[in-house]
Design a protein around this motif. Structure first.
Motif, PDB file in Angstrom:
ATOM      1  N   GLY A  44       0.819  -1.210   0.000  1.00 34.37           N
ATOM      2  CA  GLY A  44       0.000   0.000   0.000  1.00 34.37           C
ATOM      3  C   GLY A  44       0.854   1.262   0.000  1.00 34.37           C
ATOM      4  O   GLY A  44       2.082   1.212   0.091  1.00 34.37           O
ATOM      5  N   SER A  45       0.168   2.405  -0.108  1.00 31.70           N
ATOM      6  CA  SER A  45       0.855   3.696  -0.111  1.00 31.70           C
ATOM      7  C   SER A  45       0.969   4.240   1.311  1.00 31.70           C
ATOM      8  O   SER A  45       0.371   3.704   2.252  1.00 31.70           O
ATOM      9  N   GLU A  46       1.710   5.323   1.458  1.00 34.59           N
ATOM     10  CA  GLU A  46       1.834   5.962   2.764  1.00 34.59           C
ATOM     11  C   GLU A  46       0.491   6.534   3.211  1.00 34.59           C
ATOM     12  O   GLU A  46       0.175   6.545   4.401  1.00 34.59           O
ATOM     13  N   ALA A  47      -0.293   7.030   2.236  1.00 34.90           N
ATOM     14  CA  ALA A  47      -1.623   7.546   2.572  1.00 34.90           C
ATOM     15  C   ALA A  47      -2.506   6.431   3.121  1.00 34.90           C
ATOM     16  O   ALA A  47      -3.247   6.628   4.098  1.00 34.90           O
ATOM     17  N   GLN A  48      -2.446   5.256   2.511  1.00 31.71           N
ATOM     18  CA  GLN A  48      -3.217   4.113   3.009  1.00 31.71           C
ATOM     19  C   GLN A  48      -2.724   3.677   4.380  1.00 31.71           C
ATOM     20  O   GLN A  48      -3.516   3.289   5.243  1.00 31.71           O
ATOM     21  N   GLY A  50      -1.579   5.603   6.664  1.00 32.20           N
ATOM     22  CA  GLY A  50      -2.143   6.547   7.629  1.00 32.20           C
ATOM     23  C   GLY A  50      -3.611   6.282   7.907  1.00 32.20           C
ATOM     24  O   GLY A  50      -4.100   6.527   9.013  1.00 32.20           O
ATOM     25  N   LEU A  51      -4.316   5.754   6.900  1.00 33.17           N
ATOM     26  CA  LEU A  51      -5.748   5.505   7.059  1.00 33.17           C
ATOM     27  C   LEU A  51      -6.055   4.454   8.122  1.00 33.17           C
ATOM     28  O   LEU A  51      -7.091   4.522   8.773  1.00 33.17           O
ATOM     29  N   VAL A  52      -5.162   3.482   8.320  1.00 31.10           N
ATOM     30  CA  VAL A  52      -5.437   2.422   9.291  1.00 31.10           C
ATOM     31  C   VAL A  52      -5.492   2.980  10.712  1.00 31.10           C
ATOM     32  O   VAL A  52      -6.161   2.422  11.583  1.00 31.10           O
ATOM     33  N   THR A  53      -4.791   4.082  10.939  1.00 29.86           N
ATOM     34  CA  THR A  53      -4.866   4.758  12.241  1.00 29.86           C
ATOM     35  C   THR A  53      -6.063   5.691  12.291  1.00 29.86           C
ATOM     36  O   THR A  53      -6.800   5.730  13.282  1.00 29.86           O
ATOM     37  N   THR A  54      -6.293   6.429  11.203  1.00 29.82           N
ATOM     38  CA  THR A  54      -7.393   7.402  11.165  1.00 29.82           C
ATOM     39  C   THR A  54      -8.743   6.735  11.347  1.00 29.82           C
ATOM     40  O   THR A  54      -9.580   7.202  12.128  1.00 29.82           O
ATOM     41  N   PHE A 100      -6.703  -4.803   1.905  1.00 26.93           N
ATOM     42  CA  PHE A 100      -6.670  -3.497   2.569  1.00 26.93           C
ATOM     43  C   PHE A 100      -8.060  -3.007   2.962  1.00 26.93           C
ATOM     44  O   PHE A 100      -8.247  -2.451   4.056  1.00 26.93           O
ATOM     45  N   GLN A 101      -9.053  -3.198   2.107  1.00 32.39           N
ATOM     46  CA  GLN A 101     -10.404  -2.731   2.419  1.00 32.39           C
ATOM     47  C   GLN A 101     -10.969  -3.463   3.639  1.00 32.39           C
ATOM     48  O   GLN A 101     -11.601  -2.868   4.506  1.00 32.39           O
ATOM     49  N   LEU A 102     -10.731  -4.764   3.692  1.00 33.80           N
ATOM     50  CA  LEU A 102     -11.176  -5.533   4.855  1.00 33.80           C
ATOM     51  C   LEU A 102     -10.427  -5.093   6.114  1.00 33.80           C
ATOM     52  O   LEU A 102     -10.988  -5.066   7.210  1.00 33.80           O
ATOM     53  N   LEU A 103      -9.159  -4.736   5.951  1.00 31.01           N
ATOM     54  CA  LEU A 103      -8.370  -4.260   7.079  1.00 31.01           C
ATOM     55  C   LEU A 103      -8.960  -2.962   7.636  1.00 31.01           C
ATOM     56  O   LEU A 103      -9.050  -2.788   8.860  1.00 31.01           O
ATOM     57  N   ARG A 107     -10.343  -2.349  11.363  1.00 34.87           N
ATOM     58  CA  ARG A 107      -9.861  -1.248  12.213  1.00 34.87           C
ATOM     59  C   ARG A 107     -11.028  -0.434  12.768  1.00 34.87           C
ATOM     60  O   ARG A 107     -11.005  -0.013  13.928  1.00 34.87           O
ATOM     61  N   PHE A 108     -12.059  -0.220  11.957  1.00 34.56           N
ATOM     62  CA  PHE A 108     -13.231   0.513  12.436  1.00 34.56           C
ATOM     63  C   PHE A 108     -13.925  -0.276  13.546  1.00 34.56           C
ATOM     64  O   PHE A 108     -14.287   0.280  14.591  1.00 34.56           O
TER      65      PHE A 108
END
Length: 400
Positions: A44-48, A50-54, A100-103, A107-108
């Motif tokens: 994944g990208s760096e933006a992705q 960051g999303l796992v924390t957000t 990634f989408q399932l991840l 996370r949510f």
């Protein structure tokens, strides 16, 4: 469960501290390792990353206002068992997910149970502590989270060099099995049924404790300033050629916190919150200023000691004040309200300070953070006048 002695270190309290440690150890371990996992294992990208924390923080913030009502409806013990169970189940599923989408969905879901578990654990711990030792007791309780702040990232980054991600995720799940077992040994003080059933419709009172909001806002500002440490200290250290020393920064940070905690907790109870919070805010601001001009390992570690000494005393002090701001049956609501503001401070700070670092650099980031802390001193002065009147009344109630 009524407070029948002056002892803090009872068996249920030790279990609550241990439970809190495991929850936050897994939380901080995943917070550290998942961005690396997204980039290296999921491509994944760096933006992705960051999303796992957000996404996790978003769900935690959304659920936090409802935590107090949930605790009132089903009781503290049941809430604890259920939330730790699902937090543990969520930890296990990281082993099985490679999309990634399932991840993001996991996370949510995980953030929901972290929000509830962390709220009810503080509420339960506060009920176990004698009223006149709240500051000291909650300070000791907060040590479990402070230890997890250091142990989680250290453990995950060290182990991933020797074991695969799947084994690491299974280890986290195993820790939560231990945590779940510990929940059954924790005694709780439940809200009387008459109080629980008094309000049937969802109202603002069910979501927030208004009396805790002033000190919660002070917590918001402090968390805003601290988010620059959580989110950017590693990147900053690398930019000034001190990346090899950043792990020692957290060790010194934790040592300063832990060594000062018994003294600051007793000082809070004996002399009042002002005797701890004012000097702690000044020391925290001084540490951030020193961090902004760091150019050597010695200065970096000295800044870590000042920040640990200052910030480390603030969080348990704020939590104690928020709990003392309202009657005992509103402990869970006061705790939830405080964490709502604290979580928002971390989330907002991470975004705004990130923009500041991109535009002005890390020196400006930490100077601005220190300015926020100095501003907090004046905000706290206003809050303190109001809180002192309420706390003196509720401390007597908490003793009963």
């Amino acid at each position: 469960m009524k407070e029948t002695s002056n002892s803090i270190w009872t068996k249920p309290f030790l279990m609550a501290v241990s439970n809190n440690f495991f929850v936050f150890l897994v939380f901080y371990s995943l917070l550290t390792i998942l961005p690396v996992y997204v980039i290296n294992a999921l491509q994944g990208s760096e933006a992705q990353a960051g999303l796992v924390t957000t996404v996790f923080l978003i769900s935690a913030i959304i659920v936090r206002p409802f935590s107090g009502k949930i605790i009132d409806m089903i009781g503290k013990k049941k809430t604890l068992v259920i939330s730790v169970f699902f937090f543990g189940v969520s930890s296990f599923f990281y082993f099985m997910i490679s999309d990634f989408q399932l991840l993001l969905g996991l996370r949510f879901f995980h953030g929901i149970w972290f929000s509830i578990a962390s709220t009810v654990l503080v509420s339960i711990a506060a009920d176990m502590i004698p009223g006149h030792r709240k500051g000291e007791g909650l300070g000791y309780f907060a040590m479990s989270m402070n230890l997890a702040v250091v142990a989680g990232p250290f453990l995950s980054l060290a182990l991933i060099q020797f074991i695969p991600y799947s084994a690491l995720f299974l280890l986290f799940a195993g820790m939560m099995v231990i945590s779940f077992i510990l929940t059954f040994g924790i005694q709780t003080a439940e809200v009387p049924a008459a109080v629980t059933k008094a309000v049937k419709r969802l109202t603002m009172k069910d979501l927030f404790e208004v009396r805790a909001m002033p000190i919660a806002f002070v917590g918001f500002l402090t968390a805003f300033a601290y988010s620059g440490i959580m989110s950017f200290i590693s990147v900053y250290a690398k930019s000034v050629g001190l990346f090899e020393s950043v792990s020692f920064f957290f060790v010194v940070f934790a040592a300063a916190m832990l060594l000062s905690r018994p003294y600051t907790g007793r000082l809070f109870d004996q002399k009042g919150p002002d005797s701890v919070i004012y000097p702690s805010l000044f020391i925290f601001a001084a540490g951030l200023i020193l961090l902004s001009i760091t150019h050597s390992t010695v200065i970096l570690l000295f800044a870590g000691a000042l920040i640990g000494l200052g910030y480390g005393a603030l969080l348990p002090s704020y939590q104690t004040m928020s709990i003392q701001s309202a009657p005992r049956e509103r402990t869970s609501h006061s705790t939830a309200t405080f964490f709502i503001f604290y979580d928002l401070g971390i989330a907002v700070g991470s975004v705004l300070l990130g923009l500041i670092s991109a535009g002005l650099g890390f020196t400006s980031l930490y100077l601005i953070s220190s300015g926020v802390v100095l501003l907090t001193i004046f905000i706290y002065k206003l809050v303190s006048k109001q809180s002192s009147r309420t706390q003196s009344q509720n401390v007597e109630v908490l003793e009963q």
